[in-house]
Design a protein around this motif. Structure first.
Motif: not given
Length: 238
Positions: A21-22, A74-83, A101-105, A112-116
């Protein structure tokens, strides 16, 4: 003490997720991706060792889900956010819409939370999966910045296209909670007959990685879903 080894490995998974995350917010998506790969190794190892040493399965399941929520939520959402921030969104005239729109990822993080949560409560998923596992979803996403680095200029127009990122966000979010039976890579026995589809996937994955390097990861996940569908159809027919 040995019964705590699986929980220690789970904590290493979480630790890698925290550092990833960092790295993301320092714009080192490549380092974050490699940390997630390391975390996935710990995630695979903790389950294998837990079954060997007979550690508390209820506690292990809970701490594993909490760690996975960081590393594979969290990490996959954050990577897509950055991309998405890196992508060209100049075609969208409304600046407020672009900012929103940049926060949609982070929809991937929510699903993922629902899935877990579903996984922890769904007794059908003791030996297989219903819906795409969060680590598999994350593998697709972390492959994107690695492809940008390893194959500069070849796929930038796709990966850094805001429409592609948003469509991928929606598709992966759906697959996470879809009623789609997928086989597990956990081996109870190692004979080919009982694990034919697992061995086929592993063999194809090795060949694809040898040819395409980490750019093969999305292809491997697609192959995983297709093989699971073939397996389900075959078993119903028989």
């Amino acid at each position: 003490m040995k019964k705590q080894i699986p929980n220690f490995l789970t904590c290493l998974n979480l630790f890698c997720g925290c550092i990833a995350a960092v790295m993301i917010f320092r714009n080192r998506l490549d380092v974050a991706a490699y940390l997630v790969l390391l975390a996935a190794f710990f995630d695979l190892l903790d389950g294998m060792i837990a079954r060997r040493v007979g550690s508390n399965p209820d506690f292990g399941k809970q701490i594993d889900s909490l760690a996975d929520m960081v590393t594979f939520g969290f990490i996959p959402g954050a990577i897509l956010f950055k991309l998405l921030q890196m992508s060209d969104m100049s075609g969208i005239a409304n600046e407020d819409l672009r900012r929103g729109m940049q926060f949609l990822p982070f929809v991937v993080t929510i699903f993922s939370a629902i899935r877990l949560a579903k996984f922890n409560l769904d007794t059908r998923q003791s030996v297989s999966f219903i819906g795409l596992p969060t680590p598999a979803c994350t593998m697709v996403i972390i492959s994107l910045p690695l492809i940008l680095i390893q194959r500069p200029g070849q796929f930038d127009h796709i990966i850094l296209n805001h429409a592609f990122i948003l469509i991928l966000t929606g598709l992966l979010s759906y697959l996470l909670i879809a009623e789609l039976p997928l086989f597990s890579l956990k081996f109870k026995k190692f004979d080919f007959k009982s694990n034919a589809y697992q061995y086929i996937l592993i063999l194809c994955a090795a060949i694809l990685i040898a040819i395409f390097n980490l750019a093969a990861i999305p292809i491997i996940i697609i192959l995983y879903v297709l093989l699971s569908l073939i397996k389900n159809v075959t078993e119903k027919t028989n």
